[in-house]
Design an enzyme around this catalytic site. Structure first.
Site, short mmCIF file in Angstrom:
data_model
loop_
_atom_site.label_atom_id
_atom_site.label_comp_id
_atom_site.label_asym_id
_atom_site.label_seq_id
_atom_site.Cartn_x
_atom_site.Cartn_y
_atom_site.Cartn_z
N LYS A 83 0.74 -1.22 -0.01
CA LYS A 83 -0.06 0.00 -0.57
C LYS A 83 1.31 1.03 -0.27
CE LYS A 83 -4.23 0.84 2.32
NZ LYS A 83 -5.49 0.51 3.63
O1 G3P Z 1 -8.54 0.97 4.51
C1 G3P Z 1 -8.12 1.89 4.72
C2 G3P Z 1 -9.63 3.38 5.19
O2 G3P Z 1 -10.34 1.79 4.70
C3 G3P Z 1 -9.56 4.14 5.84
O3 G3P Z 1 -10.80 4.38 6.58
O4 G3P Z 1 -12.83 5.06 8.07
O5 G3P Z 1 -9.91 5.66 8.72
O6 G3P Z 1 -11.97 6.62 6.97
P1 G3P Z 1 -11.13 5.19 7.35
#
Ligand code: G3P
Length: 214
Positions: A83
């Site tokens: 990533k």
């Molecule tokens: O894969 C990471 C991404 O899904 C982050 O999610 O909820 O931290 O915006 P969030």
């Protein structure tokens, strides 16, 4: 649509695998922190549980540093996907790594132009964050629609991972737009199966079954 578990908590991943709902896993530094475990250790364990792409994120900001982190990480298991944050340095690293056969997932994507650059660099995956756009009053799912249109215009092979998913409506919309993958937090994966009418229906059938036996 493939379902990835957006978590680094092994017990959650094991449950998703047991339900047949885990085509892959995405992690990031925040999710690793939440798991309370060491990065390489937890990622290695996930590779033993899930037979699908497992994203592990680099933390360097320059291309050289990203590449240096990515190479040993990719050796942990053939399913490891690196990533990489969406920056010009990130795009530079993606070109090198993909040429070496190391698959990359360009993350923190918030515009169709960013996704276009990632695809042009040859990224295997791109991760637009829908929830974080919604949080600032923009339409996260509109971004998915735009990226799907751009990728289809040019036949890019890059797969779209709908990320930053907050609720089941995001998942439904991702599927309706034909997104390749949706990476979903554990709680939302559980929610997908639920409906109050299903619960009431089961209760009614069981009550009637009891009555039928009397
Ligand atoms: O894969 C990471 C991404 O899904 C982050 O999610 O909820 O931290 O915006 P969030």
């Amino acid at each position: 649509m493939k379902i990835f578990a957006d978590t680094a908590i092994v017990d959650e991943i094991k449950k998703c695998v047991s339900w047949g709902l885990c085509d892959g896993v995405t992690t990031n530094p925040s999710l690793i922190m939440k798991s309370g475990r060491k990065f390489e250790e937890v990622v290695t364990e996930i590779t033993q549980i899930v037979d699908g792409p497992i994203s592990a994120e680099v933390v360097s900001l320059d291309a050289e540093g990203m590449i240096k982190e990515a190479r040993p990480l990719s050796k942990i298991h053939k399913n490891i996907v690196i990533k990489i944050p969406m920056t010009l340095e990130g795009i530079k690293a993606v070109k090198v790594l993909e040429k070496e056969g190391i698959r990359c997932n360009v993350t923190l994507v918030f515009s169709a132009n960013q996704a276009l650059l990632a695809a042009k660099a040859g990224a295997s995956y791109v991760s637009p964050f829908v929830g974080r756009l919604d949080d600032i009053g923009q339409d996260g799912m509109q971004l998915i629609e735009e990226i799907m249109a751009v990728f289809s215009n040019y036949g890019f092979k890059t797969e779209v991972i709908v990320a930053s998913v907050r609720h089941p409506i995001h998942v439904k919309q991702a599927a309706m737009l034909g997104a390749h993958i949706c990476t979903i937090p554990f709680k939302v994966i559980e929610q997908l199966s639920k409906h109050s009418l299903t619960d009431m229906g089961i209760k009614k059938f069981l009550d009637d079954w009891d009555k039928a036996k009397k």
